[in-house]
Design a protein around this motif. Structure first.
Motif, PDB file in Angstrom:
ATOM      1  N   VAL A  31       0.830  -1.234  -0.014  1.00 34.62           N
ATOM      2  CA  VAL A  31       0.009   0.212   0.026  1.00 34.62           C
ATOM      3  C   VAL A  31       0.811   1.294   0.062  1.00 34.62           C
ATOM      4  O   VAL A  31       0.462   2.148  -0.709  1.00 34.62           O
ATOM      5  CB  VAL A  31      -1.038  -0.080   1.131  1.00 34.62           C
ATOM      6  N   TYR A  73      -3.399 -13.823   0.056  1.00 36.04           N
ATOM      7  CA  TYR A  73      -3.431 -13.111  -1.246  1.00 36.04           C
ATOM      8  C   TYR A  73      -2.879 -14.374  -2.310  1.00 36.04           C
ATOM      9  O   TYR A  73      -1.897 -14.626  -2.424  1.00 36.04           O
ATOM     10  CB  TYR A  73      -2.742 -12.129  -1.453  1.00 36.04           C
ATOM     11  N   LYS A 124      -6.472  -1.099   4.883  1.00 36.56           N
ATOM     12  CA  LYS A 124      -6.585  -0.646   3.465  1.00 36.56           C
ATOM     13  C   LYS A 124      -6.861  -1.688   2.368  1.00 36.56           C
ATOM     14  O   LYS A 124      -7.547  -1.723   1.785  1.00 36.56           O
ATOM     15  CB  LYS A 124      -5.581   0.468   3.229  1.00 36.56           C
ATOM     16  N   PHE A 125      -5.824  -2.581   2.574  1.00 37.79           N
ATOM     17  CA  PHE A 125      -5.700  -3.553   1.577  1.00 37.79           C
ATOM     18  C   PHE A 125      -6.965  -4.694   1.726  1.00 37.79           C
ATOM     19  O   PHE A 125      -7.473  -4.945   0.693  1.00 37.79           O
ATOM     20  CB  PHE A 125      -4.543  -4.543   1.690  1.00 37.79           C
ATOM     21  N   SER A 135      -9.786  -3.929   2.925  1.00 36.68           N
ATOM     22  CA  SER A 135     -10.959  -3.311   2.565  1.00 36.68           C
ATOM     23  C   SER A 135     -11.276  -3.151   0.864  1.00 36.68           C
ATOM     24  O   SER A 135     -12.452  -3.020   0.454  1.00 36.68           O
ATOM     25  CB  SER A 135     -11.400  -1.790   3.154  1.00 36.68           C
ATOM     26  N   ASN A 136     -10.152  -3.045  -0.006  1.00 35.22           N
ATOM     27  CA  ASN A 136     -10.249  -2.989  -1.181  1.00 35.22           C
ATOM     28  C   ASN A 136      -8.758  -3.802  -1.916  1.00 35.22           C
ATOM     29  O   ASN A 136      -7.982  -3.053  -2.603  1.00 35.22           O
ATOM     30  CB  ASN A 136     -10.348  -1.756  -1.670  1.00 35.22           C
ATOM     31  N   PRO A 137      -8.783  -5.006  -1.882  1.00 31.93           N
ATOM     32  CA  PRO A 137      -7.682  -5.634  -2.513  1.00 31.93           C
ATOM     33  C   PRO A 137      -7.440  -5.476  -3.807  1.00 31.93           C
ATOM     34  O   PRO A 137      -6.380  -5.398  -4.348  1.00 31.93           O
ATOM     35  CB  PRO A 137      -7.692  -7.185  -2.305  1.00 31.93           C
ATOM     36  N   ASP A 138      -8.419  -5.437  -4.853  1.00 32.79           N
ATOM     37  CA  ASP A 138      -8.146  -4.826  -6.359  1.00 32.79           C
ATOM     38  C   ASP A 138      -7.626  -3.742  -6.583  1.00 32.79           C
ATOM     39  O   ASP A 138      -6.874  -3.640  -7.386  1.00 32.79           O
ATOM     40  CB  ASP A 138      -9.549  -4.960  -6.804  1.00 32.79           C
ATOM     41  N   LYS A 139      -7.782  -2.778  -5.414  1.00 29.56           N
ATOM     42  CA  LYS A 139      -6.973  -1.471  -5.800  1.00 29.56           C
ATOM     43  C   LYS A 139      -5.515  -1.509  -5.646  1.00 29.56           C
ATOM     44  O   LYS A 139      -4.837  -0.627  -6.391  1.00 29.56           O
ATOM     45  CB  LYS A 139      -7.477  -0.429  -4.580  1.00 29.56           C
TER      46      LYS A 139
END
Length: 148
Positions: free
Chosen positions: A33, A46, A61-62, A64-68
């Motif tokens: 991140v 992952y 943060k990862f 909550s939105n791993p695709d980002k």
């Protein structure tokens, strides 16, 4: 009582992650991140591997939105040798071990100079990362490393 049981489970999970993480070399590896060194203490499962973070905030943060963060996560899986290159990320064809570039500190091989030039001519490192480690290229070119 329930809070105590959950706390105990959390301790066990962190201890297990630390034992597993001990097998991965993190020297020079950046958080998925933030552009800070990754640590063994913060990780997430992952793609049949583990990705590492600099702190719990980045791990959250990862989560909550791993695709980002997929591009950086994919690159980190290769950098930590949990995944290895099997094909050209551009064409999916056989790689020529003499035709390589380094992308975010990770050596990547290509099938030809045409594919290599697409990465070498990228506007910046972030663009090169997206070309080589986006999910489509990653699936085409990289596979889980076999246990040794």
């Amino acid at each position: 009582m329930k809070r105590f049981a959950l706390s105990g489970l959390a301790v066990i999970l962190v201890a297990a992650a630390t034992v597993i993480a001990g097998e991965v070399e993190l020297e020079g590896v950046k958080c998925v991140v933030a552009p800070k060194p990754a640590t063994e203490g913060k990780s997430a499962d992952y793609k049949e591997g583990k990705v590492y973070f600099c702190c719990g905030g980045c791990a959250g943060k990862f989560a909550s939105n791993p695709d980002k963060f997929a591009v950086n996560a994919n690159q980190q899986l290769v950098a930590t040798k949990q995944y290895e290159q099997k094909a050209c990320p551009m064409s999916g064809g056989d790689v020529n071990p003499e035709i390589t570039s380094t992308v975010a500190g990770t050596k990547v091989a290509f099938c030809c100079n045409g594919c290599k030039s697409k990465v070498d001519s990228a506007e910046d490192e972030a663009s090169a990362l997206k070309i080589v480690f986006n999910d489509k290229a990653f699936k085409k070119a990289f596979a889980k490393a076999e246990a040794k």
